[in-house]
Design a protein around this motif. Sequence first.
Motif, PDB file in Angstrom:
ATOM      1  N   MET A  51       0.780  -1.218   0.001  1.00  0.00           N
ATOM      2  CA  MET A  51      -0.014   0.100  -0.005  1.00  0.00           C
ATOM      3  C   MET A  51       0.774   1.425  -0.005  1.00  0.00           C
ATOM      4  O   MET A  51       0.558   2.353  -0.608  1.00  0.00           O
ATOM      5  CB  MET A  51      -1.003  -0.162   1.130  1.00  0.00           C
ATOM      6  N   ASP A  52       2.007   1.358   0.383  1.00  0.00           N
ATOM      7  CA  ASP A  52       3.003   2.490   0.641  1.00  0.00           C
ATOM      8  C   ASP A  52       3.449   2.620  -0.692  1.00  0.00           C
ATOM      9  O   ASP A  52       3.236   3.773  -1.104  1.00  0.00           O
ATOM     10  CB  ASP A  52       4.167   1.990   1.349  1.00  0.00           C
ATOM     11  N   GLU A  53       3.437   1.561  -1.498  1.00  0.00           N
ATOM     12  CA  GLU A  53       4.169   1.832  -3.020  1.00  0.00           C
ATOM     13  C   GLU A  53       2.904   2.591  -4.002  1.00  0.00           C
ATOM     14  O   GLU A  53       3.038   3.418  -4.700  1.00  0.00           O
ATOM     15  CB  GLU A  53       4.519   0.639  -3.532  1.00  0.00           C
ATOM     16  N   VAL A  54       1.623   2.062  -3.576  1.00  0.00           N
ATOM     17  CA  VAL A  54       0.484   2.665  -4.210  1.00  0.00           C
ATOM     18  C   VAL A  54       0.390   3.910  -3.862  1.00  0.00           C
ATOM     19  O   VAL A  54       0.062   5.012  -4.646  1.00  0.00           O
ATOM     20  CB  VAL A  54      -0.693   1.957  -3.898  1.00  0.00           C
ATOM     21  N   LYS A  64      -7.171  15.451  -2.296  1.00  0.00           N
ATOM     22  CA  LYS A  64      -6.524  15.436  -0.881  1.00  0.00           C
ATOM     23  C   LYS A  64      -7.441  14.021  -0.264  1.00  0.00           C
ATOM     24  O   LYS A  64      -7.120  13.373   0.533  1.00  0.00           O
ATOM     25  CB  LYS A  64      -7.054  16.655  -0.095  1.00  0.00           C
ATOM     26  N   LYS A  65      -8.678  14.124  -0.852  1.00  0.00           N
ATOM     27  CA  LYS A  65      -9.742  13.249  -0.259  1.00  0.00           C
ATOM     28  C   LYS A  65      -9.239  11.827  -0.711  1.00  0.00           C
ATOM     29  O   LYS A  65      -9.249  10.725   0.159  1.00  0.00           O
ATOM     30  CB  LYS A  65     -11.044  13.403  -0.730  1.00  0.00           C
ATOM     31  N   ILE A  66      -8.738  11.367  -1.807  1.00  0.00           N
ATOM     32  CA  ILE A  66      -8.131  10.496  -2.186  1.00  0.00           C
ATOM     33  C   ILE A  66      -7.058   9.901  -1.656  1.00  0.00           C
ATOM     34  O   ILE A  66      -6.823   8.884  -1.020  1.00  0.00           O
ATOM     35  CB  ILE A  66      -7.890  10.503  -3.801  1.00  0.00           C
ATOM     36  N   ILE A  67      -6.066  10.805  -1.192  1.00  0.00           N
ATOM     37  CA  ILE A  67      -4.715  10.599  -0.274  1.00  0.00           C
ATOM     38  C   ILE A  67      -5.067  10.174   0.864  1.00  0.00           C
ATOM     39  O   ILE A  67      -4.566   8.999   1.263  1.00  0.00           O
ATOM     40  CB  ILE A  67      -3.758  11.665  -0.707  1.00  0.00           C
ATOM     41  N   ALA A  68      -5.796  10.918   1.373  1.00  0.00           N
ATOM     42  CA  ALA A  68      -6.363  10.565   2.961  1.00  0.00           C
ATOM     43  C   ALA A  68      -7.215   9.376   2.897  1.00  0.00           C
ATOM     44  O   ALA A  68      -6.794   8.420   3.935  1.00  0.00           O
ATOM     45  CB  ALA A  68      -7.298  11.680   3.380  1.00  0.00           C
ATOM     46  N   PHE A  69      -7.996   8.816   2.210  1.00  0.00           N
ATOM     47  CA  PHE A  69      -8.538   7.466   1.860  1.00  0.00           C
ATOM     48  C   PHE A  69      -7.186   6.342   1.817  1.00  0.00           C
ATOM     49  O   PHE A  69      -7.283   5.373   2.656  1.00  0.00           O
ATOM     50  CB  PHE A  69      -9.515   7.535   0.686  1.00  0.00           C
ATOM     51  N   GLU A  85      -4.316   6.593   2.659  1.00  0.00           N
ATOM     52  CA  GLU A  85      -3.599   6.500   3.903  1.00  0.00           C
ATOM     53  C   GLU A  85      -4.170   5.798   5.023  1.00  0.00           C
ATOM     54  O   GLU A  85      -3.498   5.106   6.019  1.00  0.00           O
ATOM     55  CB  GLU A  85      -3.179   7.975   4.420  1.00  0.00           C
ATOM     56  N   THR A  86      -5.466   5.664   5.121  1.00  0.00           N
ATOM     57  CA  THR A  86      -6.061   4.852   5.723  1.00  0.00           C
ATOM     58  C   THR A  86      -6.208   3.327   5.684  1.00  0.00           C
ATOM     59  O   THR A  86      -6.294   2.563   6.550  1.00  0.00           O
ATOM     60  CB  THR A  86      -7.689   5.249   6.098  1.00  0.00           C
ATOM     61  N   MET A  87      -5.636   3.138   4.597  1.00  0.00           N
ATOM     62  CA  MET A  87      -5.571   1.704   4.031  1.00  0.00           C
ATOM     63  C   MET A  87      -4.137   1.163   4.448  1.00  0.00           C
ATOM     64  O   MET A  87      -4.032  -0.028   4.173  1.00  0.00           O
ATOM     65  CB  MET A  87      -5.912   1.463   2.388  1.00  0.00           C
ATOM     66  N   LYS A  88      -3.307   1.795   4.996  1.00  0.00           N
ATOM     67  CA  LYS A  88      -2.109   1.463   5.222  1.00  0.00           C
ATOM     68  C   LYS A  88      -2.102   0.259   6.425  1.00  0.00           C
ATOM     69  O   LYS A  88      -2.740   0.328   7.228  1.00  0.00           O
ATOM     70  CB  LYS A  88      -1.113   2.447   5.731  1.00  0.00           C
TER      71      LYS A  88
END
Length: 49
Positions: A1-4, A39-44, A46-49
Amino acid sequence: MDEVLKRVNRAFSDRLYRRNIERSRRHNWLDIDVEDAFKKIIAFLETMK
């Protein structure tokens, strides 16, 4: 997920990509500001990490 997340951040930081997205206003069916959507896509993601 970090790579994504890194890949998405890189894409969203690309000036040409951002400009193309911003110019495609007629395809913005959610009627959301591009910056807010990014911003919303990135925030989402980040919750998947």
